[in-house]
Design a protein around this motif. Structure first.
Motif, PDB file in Angstrom:
ATOM      1  N   ALA A  32      42.834  53.439  16.361  1.00 45.59           N
ATOM      2  CA  ALA A  32      42.903  51.998  16.092  1.00 45.59           C
ATOM      3  C   ALA A  32      43.702  51.282  17.176  1.00 45.59           C
ATOM      4  CB  ALA A  32      43.535  51.759  14.723  1.00 45.59           C
ATOM      5  N   ILE A  33      44.822  51.864  17.569  1.00 48.22           N
ATOM      6  CA  ILE A  33      45.650  51.257  18.623  1.00 48.22           C
ATOM      7  C   ILE A  33      44.891  51.227  19.940  1.00 48.22           C
ATOM      8  CG2 ILE A  33      47.753  51.576  19.985  1.00 48.22           C
ATOM      9  CD1 ILE A  33      49.021  52.741  17.403  1.00 48.22           C
ATOM     10  N   TYR A  34      44.233  52.342  20.273  1.00 46.09           N
ATOM     11  CA  TYR A  34      43.503  52.404  21.535  1.00 46.09           C
ATOM     12  C   TYR A  34      42.349  51.411  21.564  1.00 46.09           C
ATOM     13  CZ  TYR A  34      41.052  54.127  25.582  1.00 46.09           C
ATOM     14  OH  TYR A  34      40.437  54.206  26.799  1.00 46.09           O
ATOM     15  N   SER A  35      41.582  51.344  20.483  1.00 45.91           N
ATOM     16  CA  SER A  35      40.433  50.430  20.476  1.00 45.91           C
ATOM     17  C   SER A  35      40.893  48.971  20.485  1.00 45.91           C
ATOM     18  CB  SER A  35      39.527  50.705  19.282  1.00 45.91           C
ATOM     19  OG  SER A  35      40.176  50.408  18.077  1.00 45.91           O
ATOM     20  N   PHE A  36      42.004  48.677  19.851  1.00 47.40           N
ATOM     21  CA  PHE A  36      42.531  47.310  19.854  1.00 47.40           C
ATOM     22  C   PHE A  36      42.966  46.901  21.268  1.00 47.40           C
ATOM     23  CE2 PHE A  36      46.140  44.369  19.469  1.00 47.40           C
ATOM     24  CZ  PHE A  36      45.502  43.321  18.830  1.00 47.40           C
ATOM     25  N   ASN A  37      43.625  47.805  21.980  1.00 52.47           N
ATOM     26  CA  ASN A  37      44.143  47.476  23.309  1.00 52.47           C
ATOM     27  C   ASN A  37      43.083  47.518  24.401  1.00 52.47           C
ATOM     28  OD1 ASN A  37      46.778  46.988  22.526  1.00 52.47           O
ATOM     29  ND2 ASN A  37      47.343  49.135  22.684  1.00 52.47           N
ATOM     30  N   SER A  38      42.091  48.375  24.257  1.00 55.66           N
ATOM     31  CA  SER A  38      41.125  48.537  25.345  1.00 55.66           C
ATOM     32  C   SER A  38      39.812  47.794  25.111  1.00 55.66           C
ATOM     33  CB  SER A  38      40.826  50.021  25.555  1.00 55.66           C
ATOM     34  OG  SER A  38      40.097  50.529  24.457  1.00 55.66           O
ATOM     35  N   GLY A  39      39.540  47.430  23.878  1.00 52.71           N
ATOM     36  CA  GLY A  39      38.269  46.794  23.576  1.00 52.71           C
ATOM     37  C   GLY A  39      37.147  47.785  23.347  1.00 52.71           C
ATOM     38  N   TRP A  40      37.469  49.071  23.333  1.00 51.61           N
ATOM     39  CA  TRP A  40      36.495  50.128  23.059  1.00 51.61           C
ATOM     40  C   TRP A  40      36.126  50.069  21.581  1.00 51.61           C
ATOM     41  CZ3 TRP A  40      36.820  56.053  23.644  1.00 51.61           C
ATOM     42  CH2 TRP A  40      35.979  56.475  24.664  1.00 51.61           C
ATOM     43  N   PRO A  41      34.891  50.355  21.197  1.00 55.66           N
ATOM     44  CA  PRO A  41      34.542  50.376  19.771  1.00 55.66           C
ATOM     45  C   PRO A  41      35.380  51.416  19.014  1.00 55.66           C
ATOM     46  CG  PRO A  41      32.559  50.447  21.114  1.00 55.66           C
ATOM     47  CD  PRO A  41      33.729  50.601  22.050  1.00 55.66           C
ATOM     48  N   PHE A  42      35.788  51.058  17.815  1.00 49.69           N
ATOM     49  CA  PHE A  42      36.658  51.934  17.028  1.00 49.69           C
ATOM     50  C   PHE A  42      36.014  53.284  16.743  1.00 49.69           C
ATOM     51  CE2 PHE A  42      38.027  53.530  12.865  1.00 49.69           C
ATOM     52  CZ  PHE A  42      39.361  53.777  13.149  1.00 49.69           C
ATOM     53  N   VAL A  43      34.727  53.286  16.431  1.00 44.55           N
ATOM     54  CA  VAL A  43      34.040  54.540  16.091  1.00 44.55           C
ATOM     55  C   VAL A  43      34.049  55.499  17.285  1.00 44.55           C
ATOM     56  CG1 VAL A  43      31.834  55.535  15.380  1.00 44.55           C
ATOM     57  CG2 VAL A  43      32.625  53.416  14.357  1.00 44.55           C
ATOM     58  N   ASP A  44      33.845  54.971  18.489  1.00 48.63           N
ATOM     59  CA  ASP A  44      33.888  55.829  19.681  1.00 48.63           C
ATOM     60  C   ASP A  44      35.278  56.418  19.882  1.00 48.63           C
ATOM     61  OD1 ASP A  44      31.244  55.249  20.113  1.00 48.63           O
ATOM     62  OD2 ASP A  44      31.621  53.784  21.712  1.00 48.63           O
ATOM     63  N   ALA A  45      36.298  55.599  19.706  1.00 51.32           N
ATOM     64  CA  ALA A  45      37.665  56.088  19.848  1.00 51.32           C
ATOM     65  C   ALA A  45      37.984  57.108  18.762  1.00 51.32           C
ATOM     66  CB  ALA A  45      38.657  54.932  19.793  1.00 51.32           C
ATOM     67  N   LEU A  46      37.499  56.877  17.545  1.00 49.03           N
ATOM     68  CA  LEU A  46      37.732  57.818  16.451  1.00 49.03           C
ATOM     69  C   LEU A  46      37.089  59.171  16.750  1.00 49.03           C
ATOM     70  CD1 LEU A  46      38.908  58.148  13.586  1.00 49.03           C
ATOM     71  CD2 LEU A  46      36.683  57.456  12.711  1.00 49.03           C
ATOM     72  N   ILE A  47      35.902  59.166  17.319  1.00 52.33           N
ATOM     73  CA  ILE A  47      35.225  60.419  17.662  1.00 52.33           C
ATOM     74  C   ILE A  47      36.006  61.166  18.733  1.00 52.33           C
ATOM     75  CG2 ILE A  47      33.153  61.382  18.753  1.00 52.33           C
ATOM     76  CD1 ILE A  47      31.579  59.151  17.279  1.00 52.33           C
ATOM     77  N   VAL A  48      36.436  60.467  19.774  1.00 47.08           N
ATOM     78  CA  VAL A  48      37.168  61.119  20.863  1.00 47.08           C
ATOM     79  C   VAL A  48      38.500  61.669  20.362  1.00 47.08           C
ATOM     80  CG1 VAL A  48      38.343  60.697  23.056  1.00 47.08           C
ATOM     81  CG2 VAL A  48      36.054  59.791  22.680  1.00 47.08           C
ATOM     82  N   TYR A  49      39.251  60.865  19.635  1.00 48.92           N
ATOM     83  CA  TYR A  49      40.536  61.332  19.119  1.00 48.92           C
ATOM     84  C   TYR A  49      40.354  62.400  18.051  1.00 48.92           C
ATOM     85  CZ  TYR A  49      43.419  58.041  21.668  1.00 48.92           C
ATOM     86  OH  TYR A  49      44.083  57.375  22.657  1.00 48.92           O
ATOM     87  N   GLY A  50      39.283  62.321  17.274  1.00 49.30           N
ATOM     88  CA  GLY A  50      38.992  63.358  16.295  1.00 49.30           C
ATOM     89  C   GLY A  50      38.707  64.695  16.950  1.00 49.30           C
ATOM     90  N   LEU A  51      37.962  64.668  18.059  1.00 53.04           N
ATOM     91  CA  LEU A  51      37.731  65.908  18.801  1.00 53.04           C
ATOM     92  C   LEU A  51      39.039  66.461  19.363  1.00 53.04           C
ATOM     93  CD1 LEU A  51      34.423  65.077  20.709  1.00 53.04           C
ATOM     94  CD2 LEU A  51      34.747  66.708  18.845  1.00 53.04           C
ATOM     95  N   GLY A  52      39.893  65.575  19.836  1.00 51.82           N
ATOM     96  CA  GLY A  52      41.208  66.014  20.324  1.00 51.82           C
ATOM     97  C   GLY A  52      42.038  66.642  19.221  1.00 51.82           C
ATOM     98  N   ALA A  53      41.978  66.059  18.026  1.00 50.97           N
ATOM     99  CA  ALA A  53      42.713  66.620  16.891  1.00 50.97           C
ATOM    100  C   ALA A  53      42.152  67.980  16.484  1.00 50.97           C
ATOM    101  CB  ALA A  53      42.668  65.659  15.706  1.00 50.97           C
TER     102      ALA A  53
END
Length: 70
Positions: A32-53
Motif C-alpha cells: 500500500a505504501i509503495y503503490s501510494f508513493n509510486s503510482g503503481w497499481p496496488f494489485v501489482d505491488a501486492l503480487i510483487v511483495y507477496g512473492l517476496g514474502a
C-alpha cells in the motif's frame, strides 16, 4: 524484515515471532505504501511483495530446519 528485527530488539519477541511480524509488514502495509508513493497499481505491488514474502518464508523455513538438525 527490518521492522521484525527491531521489534525483537526492543521487546521480548522470539526469533520466530519477529520474523512473522516482518513478513506481515512485508505482505500488508508495504504494498500500500509503495503503490501510494509510486503510482503503481496496488494489485501489482501486492503480487510483487507477496512473492517476496513467500521467498522470505521459504528461506526462514529452510533455516529453521537446518538449525534443528544441528
Amino acid at each position: 524484515m527490518l521492522i521484525g528485527w527491531l521489534l525483537r530488539k526492543v521487546s521480548a519477541l522470539s526469533v520466530f515471532s519477529s520474523r512473522l511480524a516482518g513478513l506481515a509488514v512485508l505482505l500488508f502495509p508495504a504494498p500500500a505504501i509503495y503503490s501510494f508513493n509510486s503510482g503503481w497499481p496496488f494489485v501489482d505491488a501486492l503480487i510483487v511483495y507477496g512473492l517476496g514474502a513467500l521467498i522470505a518464508a521459504a528461506v526462514f523455513t529452510f533455516m529453521k530446519t537446518r538449525e534443528q538438525r544441528a
